[in-house]
Design a protein around this motif. Sequence first.
Motif, PDB file in Angstrom:
ATOM      1  N   PRO A   1      -4.555   1.046  -9.716  1.00 34.12           N
ATOM      2  CA  PRO A   1      -4.285   0.597 -11.089  1.00 34.12           C
ATOM      3  C   PRO A   1      -2.861   0.099 -11.289  1.00 34.12           C
ATOM      4  CG  PRO A   1      -4.387   3.000 -10.982  1.00 34.12           C
ATOM      5  CD  PRO A   1      -4.825   2.495  -9.646  1.00 34.12           C
ATOM      6  N   ASN A   2      -1.957   0.490 -10.406  1.00 31.60           N
ATOM      7  CA  ASN A   2      -0.549   0.090 -10.533  1.00 31.60           C
ATOM      8  C   ASN A   2      -0.223  -1.166  -9.713  1.00 31.60           C
ATOM      9  OD1 ASN A   2      -1.165   1.981  -8.483  1.00 31.60           O
ATOM     10  ND2 ASN A   2       0.969   2.566  -8.192  1.00 31.60           N
TER      11      ASN A   2
ATOM     12  N   ILE B   1      11.585   0.037   5.779  1.00 31.56           N
ATOM     13  CA  ILE B   1      11.746  -0.713   4.522  1.00 31.56           C
ATOM     14  C   ILE B   1      11.716   0.244   3.335  1.00 31.56           C
ATOM     15  CG2 ILE B   1      10.826  -2.539   3.048  1.00 31.56           C
ATOM     16  CD1 ILE B   1       9.495  -3.752   5.525  1.00 31.56           C
ATOM     17  N   TYR B   2      10.783   1.191   3.370  1.00 28.51           N
ATOM     18  CA  TYR B   2      10.663   2.137   2.257  1.00 28.51           C
ATOM     19  C   TYR B   2      11.959   2.922   2.061  1.00 28.51           C
ATOM     20  CZ  TYR B   2       8.904   5.873  -0.712  1.00 28.51           C
ATOM     21  OH  TYR B   2       8.740   6.766  -1.755  1.00 28.51           O
TER      22      TYR B   2
ATOM     23  N   LYS C   1       0.831  -1.211   0.000  1.00 23.36           N
ATOM     24  CA  LYS C   1       0.000   0.000   0.000  1.00 23.36           C
ATOM     25  C   LYS C   1       0.865   1.260   0.000  1.00 23.36           C
ATOM     26  CE  LYS C   1      -3.993   2.153   2.254  1.00 23.36           C
ATOM     27  NZ  LYS C   1      -3.413   3.513   2.224  1.00 23.36           N
ATOM     28  N   ARG C   2       1.913   1.261   0.802  1.00 21.40           N
ATOM     29  CA  ARG C   2       2.807   2.428   0.843  1.00 21.40           C
ATOM     30  C   ARG C   2       3.460   2.649  -0.530  1.00 21.40           C
ATOM     31  NH1 ARG C   2       6.307   5.291   4.372  1.00 21.40           N
ATOM     32  NH2 ARG C   2       7.216   6.945   3.069  1.00 21.40           N
ATOM     33  N   LEU C   3       3.941   1.580  -1.124  1.00 20.28           N
ATOM     34  CA  LEU C   3       4.589   1.698  -2.431  1.00 20.28           C
ATOM     35  C   LEU C   3       3.614   2.177  -3.502  1.00 20.28           C
ATOM     36  CD1 LEU C   3       6.734  -1.566  -2.344  1.00 20.28           C
ATOM     37  CD2 LEU C   3       7.605   0.785  -2.221  1.00 20.28           C
ATOM     38  N   LEU C   4       2.394   1.652  -3.465  1.00 18.72           N
ATOM     39  CA  LEU C   4       1.375   2.071  -4.425  1.00 18.72           C
ATOM     40  C   LEU C   4       1.014   3.536  -4.218  1.00 18.72           C
ATOM     41  CD1 LEU C   4      -0.818  -1.149  -4.189  1.00 18.72           C
ATOM     42  CD2 LEU C   4       0.507  -0.436  -6.200  1.00 18.72           C
ATOM     43  N   ASP C   5       0.895   3.947  -2.963  1.00 12.95           N
ATOM     44  CA  ASP C   5       0.612   5.351  -2.663  1.00 12.95           C
ATOM     45  C   ASP C   5       1.709   6.268  -3.194  1.00 12.95           C
ATOM     46  OD1 ASP C   5      -1.844   5.017  -1.368  1.00 12.95           O
ATOM     47  OD2 ASP C   5      -0.914   4.758   0.619  1.00 12.95           O
ATOM     48  N   GLU C   6       2.930   5.760  -3.212  1.00 12.70           N
ATOM     49  CA  GLU C   6       4.070   6.559  -3.682  1.00 12.70           C
ATOM     50  C   GLU C   6       4.232   6.491  -5.204  1.00 12.70           C
ATOM     51  OE1 GLU C   6       5.843   8.521  -1.864  1.00 12.70           O
ATOM     52  OE2 GLU C   6       5.403   7.882   0.199  1.00 12.70           O
TER      53      GLU C   6
END
Length: 329
Positions: free
Chosen positions: A58-59, A233-234, A23-28
Motif C-alpha cells: 500500500p505504500n 544502499i539501504y 522492495k527492501r524500502l517497502l518492507d521497512e
Amino acid sequence: MEKFTGYIFVTGCAGFIGFHLSKRLLDEGFYVLGIDNINNYYDTNLKYDRLSILAKYPNFMFIKGSIENLELMESLFDQYDIDIVVNLAAQAGVRYSLTNPHVYIQSNLVGFANILECSIKHPIKHLIYASSSSVYGNNKQMPFSVTDRVDHPVSLYGATKKANELLAYSYSQVYQLPTTGLRFFTVYGPWGRPDMAYFKFSDAILNQEPIEVYNYGDMKRDFTYIDDVIESIYRLIKKGPPDKSISYYKIYNIGNNQPVQLKDFIKVIEEQLGKKAIMKLLPLQPGDVLETYADINDLVRDINYKPITSAEEGIRKFVEWYRKYHNIT
C-alpha cells in the motif's frame, strides 16, 4: 540517522537493482514513489513480474514514464513530497552502447540532468545515483579506488556514468545538493537482467547450447550479489547525506572485494545446474576490460558493512530462483 516523512523516489524501479531496493524500502515501512519506462531492452514480462510484487504494497506508488521527460519529472516533484531520490534508471549494458549510442545519451545524460534540475528546484535531502565500475576503464592499479583518476572509460556506457559523476559534482558545489554516487561492480542474483553473462550462461547450459566466453575466459570480475548491494544502499540512505562540513559530494565502490576468474564462475554455474557448458572461446570484446576489483574501504568505514556473499552461495540462490521462475525441476 536520517528521519523521513516523504517519499523515497526510486527511478528504474522495475529494473533489477531498482526492484530489490524498492522492495527492501517497502518492507521497512518507507513510502516509495517508483518510475520506470518499461523499455524493451530485455523481456518486459520480467519487469512487469517484478512490478506485480511491488504493487501489493500500500505504500508504493508507480508511474510509468521516462526520466528524460522533463515535464513529467517536474510534475512528479510538484505533486509528491520527495525526501530522497535514488536514481537507478539508465540504459544499461556495455556492448549495447556500441550500436545504440543515442539511447544512452537520452537516458543517462538528459534524464540525469532532469533529475538534478528537479532536485534543486524542489530541494531534497539526498540524491543517490548509480554509477559503474565501467568508469575505471583499463586502469591498471588494483584494486580500483575512488581516489583513482577515471578519465579514460573504454565504452560509451562508462563515459555516460563518468559524466553523471561530473554533473553531480558541479551541482553539489554550485547548489549544495548532497549527492552520493555508487560505482556498482557486476551485480548478479535472483530477478537479474537476462542480458548479463551469468543469466545467459544459465539459459544456454540448460538448453545445451554453446556459451560465448570472451578473452577465452581469462578475465576477472568482482561479482557482487544483489543482497549485498541493497544492504549497502539501504545503510547509505539511513546514514544520510555526505558530511557537508567536508563536501556535499561522495563516491563509493559497491563491490565484493574478491575478484573471481570468469572460468571459475562458469564452473560454479555448471555445478549448480548439474550440467556442463559447451564453451565457444572468443577474443576480448570492444568495450570490455580484463579485470575489475573494488577497494571498499570507504564503504566499510562509513556504513560498517562489507559484502559477504561468495560466488558459490550467490549462484546457488540465483539458480534456485531461476528454476522456480521458469518452472524447471
